[in-house]
Structures are given as C-alpha cells and as structure tokens.
Scaffold this motif. Sequence first.
Motif, PDB file in Angstrom:
ATOM      1  N   LEU A  29      68.975 -23.210  12.982  1.00 10.40           N
ATOM      2  CA  LEU A  29      69.608 -23.092  11.690  1.00 10.40           C
ATOM      3  C   LEU A  29      71.031 -22.646  11.932  1.00 10.40           C
ATOM      4  CD1 LEU A  29      68.443 -21.851   8.397  1.00 10.40           C
ATOM      5  CD2 LEU A  29      70.243 -20.545   9.458  1.00 10.40           C
ATOM      6  N   LYS A  36      72.083 -13.181  13.176  1.00  8.05           N
ATOM      7  CA  LYS A  36      72.680 -11.872  12.959  1.00  8.05           C
ATOM      8  C   LYS A  36      71.662 -10.882  12.440  1.00  8.05           C
ATOM      9  CE  LYS A  36      76.485 -11.294  11.057  1.00  8.05           C
ATOM     10  NZ  LYS A  36      76.826 -10.289  12.049  1.00  8.05           N
ATOM     11  N   SER A  38      69.953  -8.255  10.106  1.00  6.75           N
ATOM     12  CA  SER A  38      69.948  -8.137   8.659  1.00  6.75           C
ATOM     13  C   SER A  38      70.553  -6.811   8.217  1.00  6.75           C
ATOM     14  CB  SER A  38      68.529  -8.259   8.145  1.00  6.75           C
ATOM     15  OG  SER A  38      67.719  -7.302   8.762  1.00  6.75           O
ATOM     16  N   LEU A 209      64.750 -24.741  -2.164  1.00 10.54           N
ATOM     17  CA  LEU A 209      65.184 -23.798  -1.128  1.00 10.54           C
ATOM     18  C   LEU A 209      64.922 -22.364  -1.584  1.00 10.54           C
ATOM     19  CD1 LEU A 209      66.548 -24.078   1.607  1.00 10.54           C
ATOM     20  CD2 LEU A 209      68.750 -23.895   0.472  1.00 10.54           C
ATOM     21  N   CYS A 212      61.100 -21.728  -1.506  1.00  9.28           N
ATOM     22  CA  CYS A 212      60.393 -21.727  -0.228  1.00  9.28           C
ATOM     23  C   CYS A 212      60.727 -20.494   0.580  1.00  9.28           C
ATOM     24  CB  CYS A 212      60.682 -22.993   0.577  1.00  9.28           C
ATOM     25  SG  CYS A 212      62.155 -22.901   1.591  1.00  9.28           S
ATOM     26  N   GLY A 213      61.713 -19.732   0.157  1.00 10.44           N
ATOM     27  CA  GLY A 213      62.106 -18.550   0.920  1.00 10.44           C
ATOM     28  C   GLY A 213      61.009 -17.500   0.903  1.00 10.44           C
ATOM     29  N   HIS A 215      57.722 -15.243   2.112  1.00  3.30           N
ATOM     30  CA  HIS A 215      56.404 -15.652   2.574  1.00  3.30           C
ATOM     31  C   HIS A 215      55.461 -15.894   1.415  1.00  3.30           C
ATOM     32  CE1 HIS A 215      56.173 -11.315   2.040  1.00  3.30           C
ATOM     33  NE2 HIS A 215      54.886 -11.463   1.838  1.00  3.30           N
ATOM     34  N   HIS A 216      55.999 -16.039   0.231  1.00  5.06           N
ATOM     35  CA  HIS A 216      55.102 -16.192  -0.909  1.00  5.06           C
ATOM     36  C   HIS A 216      54.530 -17.592  -0.958  1.00  5.06           C
ATOM     37  CE1 HIS A 216      56.217 -12.298  -2.284  1.00  5.06           C
ATOM     38  NE2 HIS A 216      57.468 -12.601  -2.111  1.00  5.06           N
ATOM     39  N   PRO A 217      53.268 -17.707  -1.149  1.00  2.68           N
ATOM     40  CA  PRO A 217      52.662 -19.039  -1.146  1.00  2.68           C
ATOM     41  C   PRO A 217      52.950 -19.788  -2.446  1.00  2.68           C
ATOM     42  CG  PRO A 217      50.982 -17.406  -1.583  1.00  2.68           C
ATOM     43  CD  PRO A 217      52.271 -16.645  -1.332  1.00  2.68           C
TER      44      PRO A 217
ATOM     45  N   LYS B  36      50.300 -16.726   7.765  1.00  2.37           N
ATOM     46  CA  LYS B  36      51.494 -16.034   7.267  1.00  2.37           C
ATOM     47  C   LYS B  36      52.359 -16.898   6.358  1.00  2.37           C
ATOM     48  CE  LYS B  36      55.108 -14.903  10.021  1.00  2.37           C
ATOM     49  NZ  LYS B  36      56.351 -15.590   9.654  1.00  2.37           N
ATOM     50  N   ARG B  38      53.123 -20.601   3.910  1.00  2.00           N
ATOM     51  CA  ARG B  38      52.657 -21.134   2.633  1.00  2.00           C
ATOM     52  C   ARG B  38      51.658 -22.260   2.843  1.00  2.00           C
ATOM     53  NH1 ARG B  38      56.522 -20.977  -1.758  1.00  2.00           N
ATOM     54  NH2 ARG B  38      56.130 -23.181  -2.046  1.00  2.00           N
ATOM     55  N   HIS B  39      50.938 -22.571   1.778  1.00  2.00           N
ATOM     56  CA  HIS B  39      50.026 -23.715   1.810  1.00  2.00           C
ATOM     57  C   HIS B  39      50.717 -24.878   1.090  1.00  2.00           C
ATOM     58  CE1 HIS B  39      45.546 -25.100   1.688  1.00  2.00           C
ATOM     59  NE2 HIS B  39      46.373 -26.089   1.973  1.00  2.00           N
ATOM     60  N   ASN B  56      64.468 -22.002   6.105  1.00  2.00           N
ATOM     61  CA  ASN B  56      63.191 -21.390   6.457  1.00  2.00           C
ATOM     62  C   ASN B  56      61.987 -22.055   5.807  1.00  2.00           C
ATOM     63  OD1 ASN B  56      63.859 -20.560   3.926  1.00  2.00           O
ATOM     64  ND2 ASN B  56      63.364 -18.399   4.241  1.00  2.00           N
ATOM     65  N   LEU B  61      63.878 -17.248   9.192  1.00  2.00           N
ATOM     66  CA  LEU B  61      65.288 -17.015   9.474  1.00  2.00           C
ATOM     67  C   LEU B  61      65.398 -16.005  10.606  1.00  2.00           C
ATOM     68  CD1 LEU B  61      66.459 -16.757   5.761  1.00  2.00           C
ATOM     69  CD2 LEU B  61      66.960 -18.625   7.348  1.00  2.00           C
ATOM     70  N   GLU B  64      65.701 -12.390   9.787  1.00  2.00           N
ATOM     71  CA  GLU B  64      64.575 -11.757   9.104  1.00  2.00           C
ATOM     72  C   GLU B  64      63.395 -11.533  10.046  1.00  2.00           C
ATOM     73  OE1 GLU B  64      65.307 -13.166   4.512  1.00  2.00           O
ATOM     74  OE2 GLU B  64      63.653 -14.070   5.613  1.00  2.00           O
ATOM     75  N   PRO B 242      46.938 -17.937   2.378  1.00  2.00           N
ATOM     76  CA  PRO B 242      48.335 -18.050   2.814  1.00  2.00           C
ATOM     77  C   PRO B 242      49.135 -16.799   2.462  1.00  2.00           C
ATOM     78  CG  PRO B 242      47.891 -19.514   0.959  1.00  2.00           C
ATOM     79  CD  PRO B 242      46.620 -18.795   1.250  1.00  2.00           C
ATOM     80  N   GLY B 243      50.311 -16.701   3.039  1.00  2.00           N
ATOM     81  CA  GLY B 243      51.182 -15.551   2.766  1.00  2.00           C
ATOM     82  C   GLY B 243      50.646 -14.255   3.339  1.00  2.00           C
ATOM     83  N   ASP B 264      49.690  -8.834   2.419  1.00  2.00           N
ATOM     84  CA  ASP B 264      49.344 -10.028   1.643  1.00  2.00           C
ATOM     85  C   ASP B 264      50.594 -10.636   1.024  1.00  2.00           C
ATOM     86  OD1 ASP B 264      49.981  -8.654  -0.675  1.00  2.00           O
ATOM     87  OD2 ASP B 264      47.896  -8.372  -1.310  1.00  2.00           O
ATOM     88  N   LYS B 265      50.388 -11.663   0.211  1.00  2.00           N
ATOM     89  CA  LYS B 265      51.541 -12.414  -0.309  1.00  2.00           C
ATOM     90  C   LYS B 265      52.441 -11.562  -1.191  1.00  2.00           C
ATOM     91  CE  LYS B 265      48.540 -14.510  -3.815  1.00  2.00           C
ATOM     92  NZ  LYS B 265      48.834 -13.599  -4.922  1.00  2.00           N
ATOM     93  N   ASP B 266      51.895 -10.451  -1.705  1.00  2.00           N
ATOM     94  CA  ASP B 266      52.724  -9.553  -2.516  1.00  2.00           C
ATOM     95  C   ASP B 266      53.263  -8.385  -1.705  1.00  2.00           C
ATOM     96  OD1 ASP B 266      52.245 -11.083  -4.873  1.00  2.00           O
ATOM     97  OD2 ASP B 266      50.235 -10.210  -4.943  1.00  2.00           O
ATOM     98  N   GLY B 267      53.046  -8.414  -0.395  1.00  2.00           N
ATOM     99  CA  GLY B 267      53.552  -7.346   0.456  1.00  2.00           C
ATOM    100  C   GLY B 267      52.641  -6.125   0.493  1.00  2.00           C
ATOM    101  N   LYS B 434      61.211  -8.309   9.050  1.00  2.00           N
ATOM    102  CA  LYS B 434      61.352  -7.906   7.647  1.00  2.00           C
ATOM    103  C   LYS B 434      60.085  -7.225   7.126  1.00  2.00           C
ATOM    104  CE  LYS B 434      59.843 -12.283   5.650  1.00  2.00           C
ATOM    105  NZ  LYS B 434      60.148 -13.380   4.722  1.00  2.00           N
ATOM    106  N   TYR B 435      58.988  -7.377   7.847  1.00  2.00           N
ATOM    107  CA  TYR B 435      57.761  -6.682   7.453  1.00  2.00           C
ATOM    108  C   TYR B 435      57.677  -5.279   8.058  1.00  2.00           C
ATOM    109  CZ  TYR B 435      56.364 -11.568   6.676  1.00  2.00           C
ATOM    110  OH  TYR B 435      56.308 -12.884   6.274  1.00  2.00           O
TER     111      TYR B 435
END
Lengths: 217, 550
Positions: A29, A36, A38, A209, A212-213, A215-217, B36, B38-39, B56, B61, B64, B242-243, B264-267, B434-435
């Motif tokens: 990317l 860099k 964060s 974009l 999709c950022g 990790h949310h499904p 981790k 998405r589906h 991403n 990224l 992240e 997923p997530g 989980d997907k909501d952290g 980031k987690y």
Amino acid sequence: MARARSLPPKLSRRTFIQRLTFFGGGVVLLGAAACKRSKEAEAPKPAEPTGTTTAGQALRTFSAFEYAVVAAATERLLPRDEDPGAQDADVALYIDRILETQGLEAMHRDFLQGLSALERRAQRMFQKGFAQATPAQQDELLAIFKDSPAGSGEAHFFELLMTLSLEGFLGDPSYGGNKGRVGWRLMGFDTVGTLAMAPPEGYDGPKCLRECGGHHP
Amino acid sequence: MSLPSVDVCIVGSGAGGAPLALELGRAGFKVVVLEKGRHYQPKDFVHDEILNSRRNFFMPLPWEEPHLVRQGPKARYERSNAAWTANCVGGGTVHMSGFFYRLKPVDFRLRSTLGAVPGTTVADWPISYEELAPFYDKAEAELGVSGQATPHPFAEPRSGPYPLPPLDTHPVASEIDKVCSAMGWHALPTARGIISKAYKGRAPCAYCALCGSYGCETGAKSSTLASLIPNAIATGNVEVRPGSMARSIEVDRQGRAKSVVYLDKDGVTQEQPAKVIIASATAVESARLLLNSTSSRFPNGLANGSGLVGKNLLFSSFGGSRAHFRVSKQKAARPWLTDPAPFVNRSLQDFYLMPDARHGFRKGGTLGFMWAHPNPIYAAVGLAGSGKSGVFGKELKDRMRAYRDSRILEFEVYAEFLPTPGTSVTVEPGVKDKYGIPVAAITLDRHPADFAATRFLVERGEEVLMRLDPDRVERVGTQGETTILQHGTCRFGDDAAASVLDKHCRAHEVPNLYVVDGSFMPSGGSVPSTLTIAANSFRVADHLVRTLKG
C-alpha cells in the motif's frame, strides 16, 4: 541548498524484493511510504478546508491555495501533451478526497507537511509560490525532492505525491479522479467492463473503502 | 465471561482451517471458526484496484497491524505489511491466483536427499508423499482443481486425472511449449484452483482478466470461501464468527488448551471454550498467537517448551523476469499477441532437483509463466520508478504509452527456501497492534544456496523468454522471497525435542492443540503451498474425527 527545515525522517526503505506479481501490487500500500507508526499520527488538522476548485467543487482537505499547488505539481508529474494530463483527469481532486479516508491520518499529515515544504522551497529558490513558478522551475524543484536521500521527508513526500497522482489518474472514477477514464485510455487499460466485470452502476468506491476499514464484518 | 463450550474452536478460515471445519461439521461435532476479517459476499468483489489492491480490503494497514521485518539478526526492524495474507473468511485463498501444484516425493525427504547442508536446519517430514496423496485427491475434489497430468522427469504420482479439465489457455502457451521442447525441457500445464466447468453448484470461470489479487465474484475461484465454508455452514454444526481477533489460547491446570480469548467484532473481549483448539492463522500469525499465549505452565509461549515455536520460518524463494513485446511492431507476425485470454498456465519443473551441486545448489524449483498483472496503478508505479532512477513528466507519459503498446509475458520462480537458524518469528512486546496485542517480528537470514538456485532458475526462464524473440527482457530479481507463502514455524516431526507438532499436527506438549496452516511444514517445497496445506488439513481431519469419536 541547505535543508533548513527538513521533514521528519522516515523509516528506511526495505531493500529486498517481494514477490508482487501474485497480487498485482496488492501487497504494497503506497510503498514503504505508508509504513508509519500510528502513535505519531496525531494528524493535526489545520484550518477547516476552505474554498472550492476552479470548477466550483467544494474542497475537503486542502485550502484553495494548497489545492492550486497540488494541481500544479501533479500536472508536472503527468503533464498534458498529445494525451490528457493530471488536470484533465482531476488528479488533485482525487488527492483532496482520498486524504480524508479514515486510517490515512498519518498520510494526510505528511502530505500537508510536504506540501508546505515544497511551497517554502519554491519561495526560497524562486521568490514566488510553487503554483506561480514556471514549469521548468517546478520540474527543477520536484526533481530535488525526488532525488533526495531515501528516508528523507522530501523523498517521502515525492513518493506520496507520485503514488497518489497515479491512483488519481488510473483509479476507479468514483473516487473523483480519472475523469472520463483518460488515464485508463493512456495506459490502454480497457479491462474493466470488457474482460472483467465493471463495478455496478452507481458504484461508490470511497463508500466501500470506508466500510471495509477496521475489522467489522 | 465465557461463551458456551463447543467441541472444536478453529482460529482461521483459510486453506488450513476450512477443511477441518467442514470435516468436523460433517462428522457431527460443534465447531466455532474465529476469523479476524470480514465475511465477504460475491457482490463485495468489485474490480476497483484502489479498494481491492491498495488499501485494507484484504491486508491490514501497516501502521495499524504491522509486521516487523529485518534482514539479519543485527539489522533494524522495519514496519511492514509483508507476510500477511488476506484477512477475511477464506483467508489467502480468496485473493490467491490458485496455482495448485502438489509437492513431490523428494520434498518429504529433503534431509535424506541433500544430506546435512551446513548452515541449515533442513529436516525430513514424518510422513511420506504416499501418505498425503489420498488427501491431495480429496482436497482437489472438494475445492475444485482444473488441470492435466503430464509425464515429466519430476512428475509426482497421481491416482487419477484432475477433477476438472484444464482451463483454456492463451495461444502463447503453445509457443512456450515449442521453445521448451526444442531445448529438451517439459512445459507443463499449471493446475489451477479455478473451475473450468460447472462444479458442485458453482459456475465455471468467466475468464475475466482480473483474477489474482481479486476476490472472484462468480465463485469460480476455489477459495475456501466459495467451496468449503458454505458446505461447512450447511452441516448446521459450524459457526463462522468473522471480526474475531484471537489474542491468546488459555490452558487449564493440567496444561491442556481450554479456550481462545478473542476480541469480537465490537472490540469486546470474549472467551470461547472448546475441547480441541486448532490454530490456522498463517505460519507467522499462528506462531505469534502461541508465543503470546503465556502462562505459568508455558512461560515462553504455548507448546513452546522446546523453544521451537517461531523457529525455522520458511517463505518461498522468489525471482523473475519479464519479456516485453511491442504490439505495433510484432502484431503482423504474431496475431496472437492481442488475444485477450488471461491464462498462460505453463510451468517448468525440469530443474526441481539437480543431480549434483555444481551450480551451488541441488534443490531447485518451479517456474510459472503468466501475463503480467493488468492492474494499471500497479503497473504505472513500476514505470515511474523511485529515487534517482525514477522519472516523471513527459518521460513517464512516454513510458505509459509504450506500456499501452506492449504485452508483457513474465515468469516467476518458486525455489527452495532452506531453513536456517536465523530465519524466525518472535513477538515484540514493546510493539502492539491496534488491538493492543504484541506484533510478530520476522528475521530473515537467507542461505546462499537459495540465491544460487533462484538465479539459475531465472536464467533458465530467460532462455525461454529470449527464444520467444521479444523486444526486450527485463530481470525483476533473483534474491526475493514470496512472503504470502509461509511455513515451518511449528514444524512437525517424531522427535518432541526437535519439533513442535507430532505427525498429526498435534502439539507434542499440549494434547488437544493442533496447528494446521503452513506452520507444520519442515520444508516449503518448491511450489506454492496452498493445496498442500488444504490436503494436510483433510489428513488431520481424518485423524481428528477418528480420535474424537474414540
């Protein structure tokens, strides 16, 4: 020319080759420029983006002044000749839009810093703004940034400018660049919509974009 | 708070995780798959290079979720997104090109074949090709593989034909066949994880030109997302979540794995208990998960009493060259140049194993021929170059116009990547993603024989390209590594002091923990390993179903 106020040093470039062909570049990317930390990315957003393009489109990242510098610089990277150039494709508008993407805060900050360094250097060298300099002067200055040592702020900014310009010239038009698909025509890229299914009518790349950022499904 | 317990919890849904989910679900066991990413649905796979290849959508990224990478133990780490594969249901099989080669019998006994190679930790596998072969058959049938078995000096034995006939190829394939034949070499059809005909309810390949690096919107690409996962969910016994980012595997007082703690997907932190836990998150990320799973019982990481978790990391040795044909000059003599057919599908394996070391290596590898990827931004970034050799302005536009008038045929090399004591994965407690989870840190310390082999193979490939009489041949490189192909970090073996897993990919030190991505492989083989990982996972599933049924 002394680098009186050089940009912050960047991570040095990885030297070994990765296999990229498998992914058509998907592994990288924006090259090494993107790698860099964060926590350095507090991304101070200066003034509210103000003004509009000459065509009247509202700006989101740049001031009208900054936009003029970006438009001038991108036009030197991809000048109009017998084929359309960056301004024909609305490359600067693409950059204005894409730097608003969530997750690209560090790039947003770096780009604005690099832009002001470019402007300062133009003032020092030519006693006028970058946008007012002659094309030859603009090229001279851009070449200095391009040829700066790998890892310098100048080289980093040039890489960002070039990469984002090529994205804006050759990306899906829904991001605001590649107007009239002029970039695709120049590269002979007639694949989408003929040999590969085109995005659906009304496709909104920036929206996909955004969604999709993370990790949310 | 703990979720209801299940029989099996699998971390990862790619080539390793999905076959186990399917087979365990079919056998009636309750399975949760933590993924981790998405589906994605077919409609999400749009031919948008920015979305798909440059952000991403598939890869995290690098600021992240970085991987730290360094060249040698004394170099500084750099943040990178190297050594990730796609983060989504189906993992790397979603954006793969699907070069579905099998390993060859020699790959299972590399130590016996080569003898001791100083500077390496090369080892034989605890199983033979013959033991894995039925599961290659099974993986090919379940996933859907198109190919044509062809006799040649290194052909691996097969019990029968491929499940599907080969995909249509571009006319250049027969040109490659001719020049290879003239040199006494064997151009082979490359088997693909893409279905050439309708198969098990899936539509055949539409021959779209944006394949590798993209998800397949028709489902013709044999990703686990398109093939195994829907069937696993259809058993009613498998839940794909997923997530879900796994943070650690917890153990009970007996030292057995008891649960996976994940965000989980909501952290929100969740704990999924299971009777059996299976890691399949890639060789780098599974090693990271085990190394981050510390306890009083396993202070150096789960199943790591031997200190071997993360050691013996293997990628695939990469090299390649490209032949440029100017269409305006050559079209009259070669009308096929402008044929839009996307697949070349030719491989050379005549140099898989050399009879002696006169060229500085014995284990060679595979060359795969293909058209250069058509992504235009990717191509233009390459044309612009960088630093002092980079160009802009008219020169860049001239190069773009020349590109428009060119077709670029290339090959890439998959050469042996010998294990060394220095090439490994650790975790870096001071650098978190980031987690808030410590990231994987990769050290590369390559063996010179790898470079000798890659260079030799690149030179042979260039001989083929030159005989096709292009306008020019451009070498891409001879000292790279393909980091999406990764193996070795939990190698399997019979000796618990010299390996992490037993021959069933069960941890020597933790009787209900399995690792089924490429981690188990003590040698990577000299082909892309996706099919091998899937085949091995079917083999482990066969063992595990029988074990669980008692």
